[in-house]
Design a protein around this motif. Structure first.
Motif, PDB file in Angstrom:
ATOM      1  N   ARG A  49       0.759  -1.194  -0.154  1.00 15.46           N
ATOM      2  CA  ARG A  49       0.102  -0.021   0.250  1.00 15.46           C
ATOM      3  C   ARG A  49       0.917   1.280  -0.082  1.00 15.46           C
ATOM      4  N   ALA A  50       2.317   0.955   0.519  1.00 17.34           N
ATOM      5  CA  ALA A  50       3.065   2.279   0.822  1.00 17.34           C
ATOM      6  C   ALA A  50       2.774   2.534  -0.985  1.00 17.34           C
ATOM      7  N   ARG A  51       3.286   1.962  -2.338  1.00 18.73           N
ATOM      8  CA  ARG A  51       3.536   2.427  -3.970  1.00 18.73           C
ATOM      9  C   ARG A  51       4.144   2.660  -3.998  1.00 18.73           C
ATOM     10  N   ASN A  52       5.478   1.908  -3.003  1.00 18.69           N
ATOM     11  CA  ASN A  52       7.139   2.769  -3.815  1.00 18.69           C
ATOM     12  C   ASN A  52       7.346   2.179  -4.451  1.00 18.69           C
ATOM     13  N   PRO A  53       8.110   3.077  -4.955  1.00 20.88           N
ATOM     14  CA  PRO A  53       8.482   3.179  -6.665  1.00 20.88           C
ATOM     15  C   PRO A  53      10.443   1.748  -6.789  1.00 20.88           C
ATOM     16  N   LEU A  54      10.284   1.944  -5.422  1.00 21.03           N
ATOM     17  CA  LEU A  54      11.303   1.188  -4.938  1.00 21.03           C
ATOM     18  C   LEU A  54      11.364  -0.451  -4.321  1.00 21.03           C
ATOM     19  N   ALA A  55      10.100  -0.509  -4.556  1.00 26.74           N
ATOM     20  CA  ALA A  55       9.894  -2.051  -4.109  1.00 26.74           C
ATOM     21  C   ALA A  55       9.956  -3.440  -5.097  1.00 26.74           C
ATOM     22  N   PRO A  56       9.783  -3.024  -5.977  1.00 28.80           N
ATOM     23  CA  PRO A  56      10.687  -3.832  -6.915  1.00 28.80           C
ATOM     24  C   PRO A  56      11.592  -4.417  -7.283  1.00 28.80           C
ATOM     25  N   GLU A  80      12.764   7.772  -0.668  1.00 33.15           N
ATOM     26  CA  GLU A  80      11.940   6.776  -0.291  1.00 33.15           C
ATOM     27  C   GLU A  80      11.893   5.841   0.424  1.00 33.15           C
ATOM     28  N   MET A  81      13.648   5.352   1.057  1.00 34.84           N
ATOM     29  CA  MET A  81      13.689   4.486   2.476  1.00 34.84           C
ATOM     30  C   MET A  81      14.021   5.690   3.307  1.00 34.84           C
ATOM     31  N   ALA A  82      13.509   6.749   3.604  1.00 38.00           N
ATOM     32  CA  ALA A  82      13.451   7.366   5.277  1.00 38.00           C
ATOM     33  C   ALA A  82      12.696   6.995   5.701  1.00 38.00           C
ATOM     34  N   LEU A  83      12.427   7.239   7.132  1.00 35.28           N
ATOM     35  CA  LEU A  83      12.368   6.135   7.982  1.00 35.28           C
ATOM     36  C   LEU A  83      11.300   8.211   8.665  1.00 35.28           C
ATOM     37  N   LEU A  84      10.370   8.056   8.716  1.00 36.15           N
ATOM     38  CA  LEU A  84       8.922   9.270   8.828  1.00 36.15           C
ATOM     39  C   LEU A  84       8.027   8.815   9.670  1.00 36.15           C
ATOM     40  N   ARG A  85       7.441   9.081  11.085  1.00 37.38           N
ATOM     41  CA  ARG A  85       5.968   8.826  11.406  1.00 37.38           C
ATOM     42  C   ARG A  85       5.291   9.892  11.190  1.00 37.38           C
ATOM     43  N   LEU A  86       4.124   9.121  11.335  1.00 39.94           N
ATOM     44  CA  LEU A  86       3.101  10.295  10.664  1.00 39.94           C
ATOM     45  C   LEU A  86       2.362  10.611  11.981  1.00 39.94           C
ATOM     46  N   ASP A  87       1.307  11.382  11.519  1.00 40.10           N
ATOM     47  CA  ASP A  87       0.066  11.936  12.520  1.00 40.10           C
ATOM     48  C   ASP A  87       1.139  12.259  13.982  1.00 40.10           C
ATOM     49  N   PRO A  88       1.770  13.734  14.118  1.00 33.51           N
ATOM     50  CA  PRO A  88       2.162  14.305  12.814  1.00 33.51           C
ATOM     51  C   PRO A  88       3.184  13.841  12.260  1.00 33.51           C
ATOM     52  N   PRO A  89       3.486  13.766  11.096  1.00 37.59           N
ATOM     53  CA  PRO A  89       4.948  13.433  10.320  1.00 37.59           C
ATOM     54  C   PRO A  89       5.643  14.780  11.111  1.00 37.59           C
ATOM     55  N   ALA A  90       6.868  13.532  11.222  1.00 37.67           N
ATOM     56  CA  ALA A  90       8.024  13.625  11.973  1.00 37.67           C
ATOM     57  C   ALA A  90       9.070  12.509  11.595  1.00 37.67           C
ATOM     58  N   GLY A  91      10.842  13.250  11.762  1.00 29.99           N
ATOM     59  CA  GLY A  91      11.797  12.515  10.790  1.00 29.99           C
ATOM     60  C   GLY A  91      12.509  12.881  11.775  1.00 29.99           C
ATOM     61  N   SER A  92      13.992  12.131  11.886  1.00 29.04           N
ATOM     62  CA  SER A  92      15.394  12.376  12.891  1.00 29.04           C
ATOM     63  C   SER A  92      16.640  12.866  12.179  1.00 29.04           C
ATOM     64  N   GLY A  93      16.151  13.159  11.772  1.00 25.83           N
ATOM     65  CA  GLY A  93      16.937  14.557  10.334  1.00 25.83           C
ATOM     66  C   GLY A  93      16.980  14.234   8.958  1.00 25.83           C
ATOM     67  N   PRO A  94      18.905  15.176   8.650  1.00 27.53           N
ATOM     68  CA  PRO A  94      19.518  16.020   9.655  1.00 27.53           C
ATOM     69  C   PRO A  94      19.093  17.338  10.349  1.00 27.53           C
ATOM     70  N   PHE A  95      18.039  17.724   9.771  1.00 26.03           N
ATOM     71  CA  PHE A  95      16.962  19.000  10.086  1.00 26.03           C
ATOM     72  C   PHE A  95      15.900  18.774   9.948  1.00 26.03           C
ATOM     73  N   ARG A  96      14.761  19.648  10.725  1.00 20.99           N
ATOM     74  CA  ARG A  96      13.733  18.994  11.386  1.00 20.99           C
ATOM     75  C   ARG A  96      12.822  21.043  10.835  1.00 20.99           C
ATOM     76  N   ILE A  97      11.961  20.820  10.537  1.00 19.13           N
ATOM     77  CA  ILE A  97      11.483  21.798  10.528  1.00 19.13           C
ATOM     78  C   ILE A  97      10.961  22.978  10.588  1.00 19.13           C
ATOM     79  N   ALA A  98      11.570  23.844  11.462  1.00 16.34           N
ATOM     80  CA  ALA A  98      11.339  25.218  11.934  1.00 16.34           C
ATOM     81  C   ALA A  98      10.399  25.956  11.929  1.00 16.34           C
ATOM     82  N   GLU A  99       9.682  26.002  10.686  1.00 20.08           N
ATOM     83  CA  GLU A  99       8.516  27.268  10.160  1.00 20.08           C
ATOM     84  C   GLU A  99       8.191  26.358   8.972  1.00 20.08           C
ATOM     85  N   ARG A 100       6.557  25.748   9.064  1.00 22.48           N
ATOM     86  CA  ARG A 100       5.595  24.940   8.617  1.00 22.48           C
ATOM     87  C   ARG A 100       4.989  25.862   7.143  1.00 22.48           C
TER      88      ARG A 100
END
Length: 455
Positions: A91-98, A133-153
């Motif tokens: 269901r992720a429809r990741n283009p790298l999956a194949p 496409e293999m970066a790890l992103l938590r959802l609700d709300p979206p959050a990753g581990s860097g190297p940057f964070r969103i300071a202003e949306r």
């Protein structure tokens, strides 16, 4: 200030093979995977501080570093495994999956160690894991581990260095330096070029052939234009196999009639032309296949192509080519159409997503496997080539895999399923202050690797 050519950067719950550059840069900048690419396109640590390959490439063991999500919460091995599995879910429809079907399971070994177990050895796994496409992103709300964070949306988000994992409380983080921030703008190439020419941005990233002619209209600083030695596919897939195009010999005549040297010289001097699918042997058991006509002069090739067209009894031959919009697409169409008209074939242009006889494929290779080139050029190809590609994918050993890949390359060459033209054309505009920017074969430029490390 970074202008990435495309739409406004945004997170998406799923993936698309056509995800544009701004969104891929946003994901790569704020949500790293186990590993990532550095400035020259080589693997560097991401969430994994080190890794070991065992069982002749059948297992990858990753030791995770101490890291935190954008809200300051610690990253755990259980979360990493769950998010990796989500990236690989249908269901992720990741283009790298194949290209990741060799993964059997991903397990937690200790609180700091995970293992990726494979059904078949894959020496190129790390380069796939380094893709956005293999970066790890938590959802609700979206959050990753860097190297940057969103300071202003906003439509153009402001990115700030991620939290120091050694400081548990985000409120205790040291004050950042404004010069470490990145404003990421997604916009049309014309706007990006103009912004850069006026000194209002430091980088334009993601330039392709469609917008290449626009560069001639702007007064750019000397040395600002940079080209990547991009590895990948740039050519015409045979999308319709009816009528004249049903015969492989007729498809070969089309390929032979195109003067690749004149084509690239007319559009971008210094651009590299090619007449074969594979740029090198890579993981194939044989050197790249070359077409039978490769040693003939262009005049000899066109004479043979005209003779082939003259034997066609199905009436006038008229083909459509799906090409990108923009002045670069117009130049490309003009060169191809002129070459095909010389052998008696009329050509019209279609939109990129429209039904067409020939379709431009313009993709940078995410990793160095001959199978990637062949699988992406096989759109469609013969039953023989398709079966060999599947056999290469499922081969239990690297030796058998390389043999099947070589056989698939030969089958695609006989089938003329794809007409190679050149290397992918990728360009950037780079300010002199971005001293760490490096051209590379991936045409990938992480936002955290643009400036030299002051330390």
């Amino acid at each position: 200030m970074v202008s990435a050519i495309g739409g406004p950067p945004r997170y998406a719950t799923g993936f698309s093979a056509r995800a544009d550059l701004p969104s891929r840069l946003l994901l790569d900048s704020t949500a790293q995977g186990l590993v990532r690419f550095d400035a020259v396109g080589q693997i560097e640590p991401g969430l994994a501080e080190r890794w070991t390959v065992i069982d002749n490439g059948g297992s990858y063991i990753f030791r995770l570093r101490e890291a935190r999500w954008a809200d300051g919460a610690p990253v755990t091995a259980e979360q990493v495994v769950r998010l990796l599995e989500r990236r690989l879910a249908p269901r992720a429809r990741n283009p790298l999956a194949p290209f990741l079907t060799a993964i059997d399971e991903i397990v937690v070994m200790t609180p700091q160690v995970i293992e990726v177990r494979l059904k078949r050895p894959r020496p190129d796994l790390l380069k796939l894991f380094a893709q956005p496409e293999m970066a790890l992103l938590r959802l609700d709300p979206p959050a990753g581990s860097g190297p940057f964070r969103i300071a202003e949306r906003s439509v153009s988000p402001l990115l700030r260095p991620a939290f120091d994992p050694g400081i548990a409380d985000p409120d205790d983080q040291q004050e950042h330096k404004p010069e470490e921030d990145v404003r990421l703008i997604g916009e049309r190439a014309s706007s990006a070029i103009l912004r850069f020419a006026r000194g209002k941005s430091d980088l334009v990233s993601g330039g392709r052939i469609a917008d290449w002619p626009l560069l001639a209209l702007a007064e750019l600083p000397r040395g600002a234009l940079r080209l990547d030695p991009a590895a990948g596919l740039f050519g015409l897939a045979i999308a319709n196999r009816n009528g004249f195009l049903a015969d492989p010999a007729n498809r070969a005549a089309l390929s032979a009639a195109i003067d690749r040297g004149a084509l690239v010289a007319a559009i971008a001097p210094g651009w590299d032309a090619t007449d074969r699918l594979l740029p090198d042997t890579l993981d194939s058991a044989a050197p790249p296949q070359i077409p039978d006509w490769s040693l003939l002069t262009i005049d000899q090739r066109r004479d043979l192509a005209r003779a082939r067209v003259a034997t066609w009894t199905g009436g006038p031959i008229a083909l459509t080519i799906a090409l990108p919009a923009g002045p670069g697409g117009t130049l490309l169409f003009g060169q191809i159409a002129a070459d095909l008209r010389r052998i008696g074939i009329e050509v019209s242009r279609a939109a990129p997503d429209a039904a067409a006889d020939l379709r431009l494929i313009d993709r940078v290779a995410p990793y160095d496997s001959a199978r990637w080139y062949l699988a992406n050029a096989c759109a469609p190809c013969s039953d023989e080539a398709t079966a060999l590609l599947e056999a290469g994918r499922d081969a239990p050993t690297l030796r058998l895999r390389s043999q099947r890949i070589a056989e698939a390359d030969a089958a695609l060459n006989r089938d003329t399923a794809f007409i190679p033209l050149a290397r992918p054309l990728r360009w950037s505009l780079v300010a002199t202050r971005l001293a760490a920017w490096q051209a590379n074969a991936r045409a990938w430029h992480p936002l955290n690797r643009l400036r030299a490390d002051p330390n």
